[in-house]
Write an enzyme that holds these catalytic residues in place. Structure first.
Site: not given
Ligand SMILES: Cc1cc2nc3c(=O)[nH]c(=O)nc-3n(C[C@H](O)[C@H](O)[C@H](O)COP(=O)(O)OP(=O)(O)OC[C@H]3O[C@@H](n4cnc5c(N)ncnc54)[C@H](O)[C@@H]3O)c2cc1C
Ligand SMILES: *[C@@H]1O[C@H](CO)[C@@H](O)[C@H](O)[C@H]1NC(C)=O
Ligand SMILES: *[C@@H]1O[C@H](CO)[C@@H](O)[C@H](O)[C@H]1NC(C)=O
Ligand SMILES: *[C@@H]1O[C@H](CO)[C@@H](O)[C@H](O)[C@H]1NC(C)=O
Ligand SMILES: *[C@@H]1O[C@H](CO)[C@@H](O)[C@H](O)[C@H]1NC(C)=O
Ligand SMILES: *[C@@H]1O[C@H](CO)[C@@H](O)[C@H](O)[C@H]1NC(C)=O
Length: 526
Positions: A171, A185, A472
């Site tokens: 994504c 991953y 997840y």
């Molecule tokens: C549509 C979709 C598809 C996905 N596909 C995959 C995939 O292909 N492979 C995979 O591995 N995962 C996948 N995921 C899961 C995804 O990797 C996790 O949801 C990940 O945490 C998203 O990162 P974010 O920065 O967008 O999230 P956020 O919601 O911003 O953060 C997630 C967590 O990390 C913490 N965090 C964020 N930024 C920091 C920072 N800079 N320093 C310290 N802590 C921080 C936040 O406080 C929270 O606890 C998918 C999720 C969705 C919704």
């Protein structure tokens, strides 16, 4: 490399007391103005409080999951959107002195909304302004800021080279901060491992506001922890230095659909053996969804084999005809494309979509989502597959995505990074349920469906502990804000297995006061 370690000394002598002012945005703003470095209002200018007209817009911009975008959802008292690393330490000083909790948001995709909601009074540090990507072709590396999306990272790499890529998620609006710190991953994991296996540096701010600009000053313990242990238990990641990986000029993708009537069960039996053992340039994901059957009202399972080979179509056909001839993959099923176009393919864009869509960094079609995960270590028997299909039809709304492991994933020791699910895993299962109708009863019904499917799968998946993938995020497997070691182990062992112990040690050493806490953070050892 130059080592730079900046200590921001705590200048607090006045404490902002009185209990009702704890949650008062004006009080926080005054503290930020006081603590902030020159110019005095530098920090206030990037801070939104509810009385600022754009507060709600900024808050909602990176909330893709409507489950945590309700009037009843606990809101932050302020959103700080730093434009410079120097703004973070003073914000943390205020959090400690008031006191207030801090939530950090990068892409906002956390499946339980932990990056922008909290049960305790809190403010948000939203990193969307930290989105630069510096690709160094000489070194074959890139520094990528935590608030950049995977789409931005992929786009910036492809802008400079058509033979380099990075192994990360599918994504493209995922944030680097959450995604990489939780493992990460993607379709190249069988060849190159996870995102964290290709991280070579990090910039980081700890709970005392110390800012580390490289791996050496940050130290190996914290550096280990933020590669899969969830950085939010330890501090704030400003960015990661990643090692780019070679990709061929052309890769090949395909998608083959088969219903049960068309032999899906036999194909899945073979897939369970093929997908983790085949050529590591090959990644064939299996999705299970429901389609209409032949009789009115009847539903049946559709198996879709979505594949990518890091090479051309003739080679793809050779490998598939050798290792999975039963699928009868044809040349016409295959499409050759640049690696960057395969990123769009996997993200679900139609072939031919311009790569500039990768620069869209927010989700436009928001829905309600819940995810759960499992690991499978033994092939599921034909009889059991039949039962699983029956159950999928019965619960109706759940989809399953099965991602094969093996290859590089099986070679990396489980303790090299906090992510422990390495050798011995055939595949990972993601259970997906998404809906668009609002309402508590609707939500209850959807959550019940996915829980029923998850419960049904118990005999077929890992046990003691029943392993889960940290990215997840799923609060059903255990949670608690001020968990003890024992309480934390309930979810910690599922996400991290034996690595839980080392994460607890690092947490205890670097954040003894449990400043960085959330519903599934690593506890301090007492
Ligand atoms: C549509 C979709 C598809 C996905 N596909 C995959 C995939 O292909 N492979 C995979 O591995 N995962 C996948 N995921 C899961 C995804 O990797 C996790 O949801 C990940 O945490 C998203 O990162 P974010 O920065 O967008 O999230 P956020 O919601 O911003 O953060 C997630 C967590 O990390 C913490 N965090 C964020 N930024 C920091 C920072 N800079 N320093 C310290 N802590 C921080 C936040 O406080 C929270 O606890 C998918 C999720 C969705 C919704
Ligand atoms: C929000 O309002 C406060 C106080 O009125 C102001 O100091 C701050 O600069 C405003 N924030 C933004 C981003 O405009
Ligand atoms: C790229 O890395 C090389 C080798 O470390 C270094 O000498 C060079 O300055 C870097 N280039 C840029 C643009 O940062
Ligand atoms: C799985 O595949 C391997 C290697 O291709 C083969 O040796 C083995 O017999 C297969 N096992 C089953 C259960 O099909
Ligand atoms: C499946 O069947 C339902 C009625 O049972 C119908 O409303 C729906 O449009 C059908 N879907 C497709 C893709 O044909
Ligand atoms: C967690 O512990 C801290 C510090 O002891 C306390 O202030 C806070 O209220 C606790 N939070 C919850 C939700 O129990």
């Amino acid at each position: 490399m130059e080592i730079l370690l900046i200590f921001y000394l705590l200048l607090i002598s006045v404490s902002f007391t009185t209990s009702q002012s704890q949650t008062d945005p004006e009080t926080l703003l005054r503290c930020l103005i006081k603590e902030g470095s020159n110019p005095q209002n530098f920090l206030a200018e990037v801070t939104y409080i509810p009385s600022n007209s754009s507060f709600t817009t900024v808050l909602r911009r990176r909330i893709p999951n409507l489950r945590f975008d309700k009037p009843t959802t606990r809101k932050p008292i302020a959103i700080i959107t730093p434009t410079s690393p120097s703004q973070i330490s003073p914000a943390l000083s205020c959090a400690r002195s008031l006191p207030l909790q801090v939530r950090i948001r990068s892409g906002g995709h956390d499946f339980e909304g932990l990056s922008y909601t909290s049960t305790e009074p809190f403010f948000l540090i939203d990193l969307f302004n930290f989105n630069s990507v510096d690709v160094n072709l000489t070194e074959g590396t890139a520094w990528v800021d935590a608030g950049a999306t995977l789409g931005e990272l992929y786009y910036k790499i492809a802008e400079k080279s058509n033979v380099l890529g990075f192994p990360a998620g599918l994504c493209t609006t995922l944030g680097v901060g959450g995604h990489v710190s939780g493992g990460g991953y993607g379709t190249m994991m069988r060849k190159y491992g996870l995102s964290v296996d290709n991280v070579v540096g990090s910039r980081f701010v700890d709970s005392n506001g110390n800012t580390y600009f490289d791996r050496m000053s940050m130290g190996e313990e914290l550096f280990w922890a933020v590669r899969g242990g969830g950085a939010a238990s330890f501090g704030l990641v400003l960015g990661y230095k990643v090692r780019l990986v070679p990709v061929p000029e052309k890769v090949t993708v395909f998608s083959v659909k088969r219903t049960v009537g068309e032999g899906a069960v036999d194909l899945i039996m073979k897939w369970q053996n093929f997908s983790h053992t085949t050529d590591r340039n090959m990644f064939v994901r299996l999705t299970l969804t429901l389609v209409n059957g032949t009789k009115p009202g009847e539903k049946m399972v559709l198996a879709t084999f979505i594949g990518m080979y890091l090479g051309r179509s003739d080679k793809t056909l050779n490998v598939m005809n050798r290792d999975f001839p039963e699928l009868k993959l044809k040349k016409t099923d295959c499409t050759e494309m640049r690696w960057i176009d395969s990123v769009l393919f996997w993200a679900g864009y139609p072939i031919g979509t311009p790569t500039s869509v990768l620069l869209q960094t927010t989700v436009t079609n928001k829905m309600f989502h819940k995810r759960k995960s499992d690991y499978v270590k033994r092939p599921i028997s034909r009889t059991d597959l039949g039962l699983i299909f029956k159950k999928l039809v019965e619960v109706e709304k759940v989809r399953m995505v099965l991602n094969p492991y093996g290859g590089r994933m099986g070679e990396i020791p489980s303790s090299r990074t906090p992510f422990p699910h390495r050798g011995g895993n055939l595949f990972n299962i993601e259970y997906l349920i998404s809906w668009s109708e609002a309402g508590d009863n609707v939500e209850k019904a959807y959550l019940a469906s996915v829980n029923e499917m998850y419960k049904f799968m118990t005999p077929y998946v890992s046990s003691n502990p029943r392993e889960a993938f940290f990215n997840y995020r799923d609060l059903d497997i255990g949670s608690g804000v001020n968990s003890t070691y024992e309480q934390g182990k309930i979810y910690g062992a599922k996400y991290f297995k034996d690595n839980y112990e080392r994460l607890v040690d690092i947490k205890t050493k670097f954040d003894e006061i449990n400043f960085w806490r959330n519903e599934q953070s690593i506890p301090v050892r007492k």
